[in-house]
Write an enzyme that holds these catalytic residues in place. Structure first.
Site, PDB file in Angstrom:
ATOM      1  N   GLU A  87      -1.934  17.173 -36.837  1.00 20.78           N
ATOM      2  CA  GLU A  87      -2.582  16.934 -38.131  1.00 20.78           C
ATOM      3  C   GLU A  87      -3.531  18.027 -38.605  1.00 20.78           C
ATOM      4  OE1 GLU A  87      -4.250  12.984 -37.865  1.00 20.78           O
ATOM      5  OE2 GLU A  87      -2.331  12.059 -38.296  1.00 20.78           O
TER       6      GLU A  87
HETATM    7  C1  BMA Z   1      -3.422   9.589 -36.070  1.00 18.85           C
HETATM    8  C2  BMA Z   1      -3.629  10.290 -34.781  1.00 18.85           C
HETATM    9  C3  BMA Z   1      -4.947  10.127 -34.162  1.00 18.85           C
HETATM   10  C4  BMA Z   1      -5.640   8.873 -34.567  1.00 18.85           C
HETATM   11  C5  BMA Z   1      -4.743   7.912 -35.278  1.00 18.85           C
HETATM   12  C6  BMA Z   1      -5.442   6.692 -35.791  1.00 18.85           C
HETATM   13  O1  BMA Z   1      -3.251  10.333 -37.155  1.00 18.85           O
HETATM   14  O2  BMA Z   1      -3.163  11.587 -34.789  1.00 18.85           O
HETATM   15  O3  BMA Z   1      -5.748  11.229 -34.350  1.00 18.85           O
HETATM   16  O4  BMA Z   1      -6.219   8.300 -33.493  1.00 18.85           O
HETATM   17  O5  BMA Z   1      -4.178   8.545 -36.344  1.00 18.85           O
HETATM   18  O6  BMA Z   1      -6.389   6.983 -36.769  1.00 18.85           O
END
Ligand code: BMA
Length: 863
Positions: free
Chosen positions: A462
């Site tokens: 991300e």
């Molecule tokens: C995603 C993951 C984590 C996170 C999750 C929940 O995007 O990549 O970084 O824990 O969401 O928010």
């Protein structure tokens, strides 16, 4: 005793030699240095016994200096630990055989993180990356008899906080819980090559560890040893596999006429050999060979994940110098990322066949990594293969997992989407740190490249979307455009130059993907190209039914939160005063904070009804989460082949917490995991209301087409049938299409939507039955009658079989017993009117206690 063991080992080596034709053994010897460790806080004087591999938190716990960090609010009182330096020390003696060898290497498989290593008071290593493997030649420092090994761990906070202070701008790191660590807004995690989640996450505590977290040993060798064997699969199809076995050797002198062979251990057949003159230093020898009609490695559900054992031997003058065996699955595995009429595809092609990826995102199984036992790893991977998954994504805020994790994935046909360890942050990737990152990537790509399971390497989690789409760039731009340019240049260098270069050089057949999610460099991800993290349901607060509308080429993340079940909550929050989702203890085990609690509550009230108490809340939260993810998976599978993957967030937890996990920290399956098992079956029969029409999709992941009988019924909850339809249907291989469609009004015949459910049953010609229940509205709109549940308990080997019978349709029947270790063959299941379901419960509880604590919950009776 030790002596006898050494002799035995020598005998075993000798036997091995006879079979390989060599006369004498001169293979390297290894001594683990896991005994006799003690540790202390650097500025204090008391020493305590320590466990290696281990970390300082678990050593403090074992010595009763701290209490269980996962219990109630204990984490808060332990934030001093990462601000201290720690010293570990042991003594060891080498055997005469080892001392006589020309070379002695001190090897640390992992040091967490800023560690100065002293051997007999000489500093032999300064380590600064927990993901790297460190090997130091130490022959000159080893003494006959007693040797002292000391590791000085610098506080990661004290090392990195000055780096933060020195910069006029700051690298965003949204999950770093610096405030919980007493560091205000100093998000220093970006400076350390250390697991991101140690600094806290939206499902994890802040417990920043230090320690010798992986094995440490002395390796003694003379002449030459094998450093690495890379089985490069240059071309694989059903008729042949063209392989280059690259053997990397260290030599301490020039050795002419060395022979490197590769043998298939199962048959003893020598597959290829190569003579080489070794030069002092590092040597590369390639042994080419071909396997005709190879037994291919297949992912779970498609076939046998066959593994070969290839042994590389190096001999000189008929003396075996070293051997190394690699377990290898022969397969062609590609990620097909190419333009099509809609954008760009993104799918796995295994042995020439497109594979729909079904699975989950994986985080480390514990905050204290050395506590993850082989049993826990086995449970974790079986919990993937047992629910028909074929892929796990090793997410970038954790660790490059232990070899054993990938061994299990190889064995069970679980493909691994492997992130590099960067997540939700921007990193100061230049100079020494970038070089450190390059070395970390080389170590791990080399370590993992023979695993059949590795499907792709991905630069980060991300980071690009966060920079471009979460407002990070804009915030920093307000301060100074030059900072933005600098951070972005570092980003491009790291993920678009350095990391892909490493993958290309060390695992040339493996696909590299710069970020997840990703479509194009410098653009936020989308629905027509690449992969997608879909969080509008949950973080974006849109209705769960939006899962049915959203498209993607590959859903690599989406998720929905729940608390652990009551029996699990009681283990970390045992006091009745804690039993409220807003109690201090429960809030401390909810790292999404009030935002997340509010979301659970809002979705629950919107879709279900107000739970009467805390326990009912936990139960309904599970059903809500399970139903949501079932909806998502089915939608994603119906979209095949436009969409070719569905990986929910997340497979596991690292401590007891409210999270998106499908199984809690103790390994208990939530409703979601049982529902995923069904939704991931090789054939999915999925009803869906599209406009005014009710459709039923048949989705198949099978290699071959099949056919069977499909029955569709619209039933009242008392069992009376409003509409009944039967037909023979063909289910094509690797396909999704509607096999039934009719105006809903015709099927309902004036019955209200809330009075009925749609039941589909597909009986395959093989005899296997696939069924599904579908509702024509939200759960709170279903007029479920109160239901009478009866049980019959029968002892079976290792537990009991419970037959649960219902007089009417029973929604989401949950069996629980007050036992930490119980395992259920099924749970949160529906029972048809006047039907029954048999469940095997594995438990050590005696029958009286079992009967006494057996509890049934059912949505009908909660409403
Ligand atoms: C995603 C993951 C984590 C996170 C999750 C929940 O995007 O990549 O970084 O824990 O969401 O928010």
């Amino acid at each position: 005793m030790k002596h006898i063991f050494m002799k035995l080992k020598t005998a075993i080596i000798a036997v091995g030699l006879l079979s390989s034709g060599a006369l004498f053994a001169s293979v390297p010897l290894v001594k683990n240095l896991h005994e006799g460790w003690k540790f202390k806080q650097a500025r204090l004087t008391n020493w305590y016994p320590a466990t290696v591999p281990g970390v300082v938190h678990t050593d403090l716990l074992q010595n009763k200096i701290i209490e269980d960090p996962f219990f109630r609010l204990n984490e808060r009182g332990l934030q001093w630990i990462d601000k201290e330096d720690w010293i570990y020390e042991t003594h060891f003696t080498l055997t005469a055989d080892m001392e006589q060898k020309e070379n002695l290497d001190l090897v640390f498989e992992g040091l967490d993180t800023y560690a100065d290593v002293y051997l007999n008071e000489v500093c032999v290593l300064k380590a600064d990356n927990m993901f790297r493997r460190w090997s130091v030649p130490v022959k000159q420092h080893i003494k006959e008899g007693d040797n002292v090994l000391k590791v000085y761990f610098h506080s990661p906070v004290k090392v990195d906080a000055p780096k933060w202070d020195a910069l006029p701008y700051h690298y965003p790191a949204s999950n770093d819980q610096s405030e919980n660590g007493g560091l205000l807004d100093k998000k220093i995690s970006v400076f350390a090559r250390k697991a991101g989640y140690h600094y806290g996450w939206d499902w994890g505590p802040r417990l920043v560890t230090s320690g010798i977290w992986r094995p440490v040993y002395i390796r003694a060798w003379s002449d030459s040893r094998i450093d690495d064997v890379f089985i490069e699969q240059k071309q694989v199809n059903a008729s042949k596999a063209v392989i280059a076995g690259h053997v990397e050797l260290s030599a301490d002198k020039d050795i002419n006429g060395a022979l490197v062979t590769i043998t298939d251990e199962a048959t003893g057949k020598v597959l290829g050999k190569q003579q080489a003159d070794l030069k002092k230093g590092t040597n590369q020898v390639t042994v080419d060979f071909t396997i005709n009609k190879p037994k291919l490695w297949w992912s779970n559900g498609l076939g046998d994940p066959h593994l070969y054992r290839f042994r590389a031997d190096v001999t000189a003058d008929k003396e075996l110098l070293d051997s190394k065996t690699e377990r290898v699955g022969i397969r062609s595995l590609k990620v097909i990322h190419q333009p099509d009429k809609d954008g760009h595809t993104f799918y796995i092609e295994l042995n020439g066949r497109p594979v729909f990826a079904k699975g989950a995102n994986y985080i480390p199984c514990d905050n204290f990594l050395p506590r993850v036992t082989p049993e826990i790893y086995k449970k974790t991977i079986l919990a993937a293969s047992d629910v028909n998954m074929n892929m796990l994504r090793v997410w970038g805020g954790g660790i490059y997992e232990n070899d054993f994790f990938y061994d299990l994935c190889d064995e069970h046909g679980i493909m691994v989407w492997q992130d590099f360890m960067f997540a939700c942050s921007m990193y100061p990737a230049e100079g020494e740190l970038l070089e450190n990152i390059r070395q970390e990537a080389i170590d791990n790509v080399k370590r993992l490249r023979n695993h059949a399971c590795i499907a792709l390497w991905c630069g980060n989690n991300e980071c690009q979307d966060a920079w471009l789409g979460w407002g990070w760039r804009g915030e920093i731009e307000k301060q100074n455009k030059a900072y933005v340019d600098k951070i972005w240049a570092q980003y491009l260098q790291q993920y678009h130059v350095t990391l892909p270069e490493v993958v290309k050089e060390y695992a040339p057949e493996t696909f590299y993907w710069p970020s997840s999610p990703f479509a194009f460099e410098g653009e936020v991800s989308g629905t027509t190209d690449g992969d997608r993290h879909y969080w509008s349901v949950w973080h974006g607060k849109v209705p769960i039914s939006d899962y049915d509308k959203e498209k993607s080429r590959f859903f690599s993340e989406y998720g929905f939160q729940s608390f652990p079940e009551f029996e699990s909550v009681k283990r970390y929050a045992p006091d009745p005063e804690d039993w409220d989702i807003r109690s201090e203890v429960m809030m401390s085990h909810q790292r999404g904070g009030e935002h997340a609690n509010g979301l659970i509550e809002t979705y629950l009230l919107n879709e279900y009804k107000k739970p009467r108490d805390f326990q009912a809340f936990l139960y309904m939260n599970h059903v809500l989460q399970g139903d949501a993810i079932k909806t998502a998976i089915e939608s994603h599978r119906r979209q095949m082949p436009y969409n070719m993957g569905t990986l929910f967030w997340q497979h596991n937890d690292c401590w007891p917490v409210a999270s998106w996990a499908s199984r809690d920290y103790y390994g208990r399956w939530k409703a979601q995991h049982y529902y995923a098992r069904k939704a991931f079956e090789d054939i999915l029969i999925s009803p869906i209301l599209e406009g005014d029409d009710l459709k039923v999709y048949a989705v198949s992941d099978r290699m071959k087409g099949t056919s069977g009988k499909l029955q569709l019924q619209v039933c009242r909850f008392d069992g009376t049938v409003v509409h009944d339809w039967n037909k023979s249907v063909s289910v094509l291989a690797n396909d999704s299409r509607a096999c039934f469609s009719a105006p809903l009004a015709e099927l309902l015949k004036d019955t209200a939507r809330g009075e009925v459910y749609v039941r589909v049953v597909y009986t395959d010609k093989s005899g296997k039955v696939y069924d599904n229940n579908y509702y024509l509205g939200k759960q709170k709109e279903m007029n479920y009658p109160k239901v009478n549940l009866t049980t019959d308990v029968r002892p079976i080997q290792g537990g009991y079989e419970v037959t649960v019978a219902a007089d009417k349709f029973a929604r989401a029947v949950f069996i629980s017993i007050a036992d930490n270790e119980s395992v259920y063959s099924d749970n949160y299941f529906d029972i048809q009117p006047k039907g029954h379901v048999k469940v095997q419960v594995m438990t050590q509880l005696p029958i009286e206690e079992f009967n006494k604590s057996l509890k049934l919950t059912c949505l009908n009776n909660e409403f």
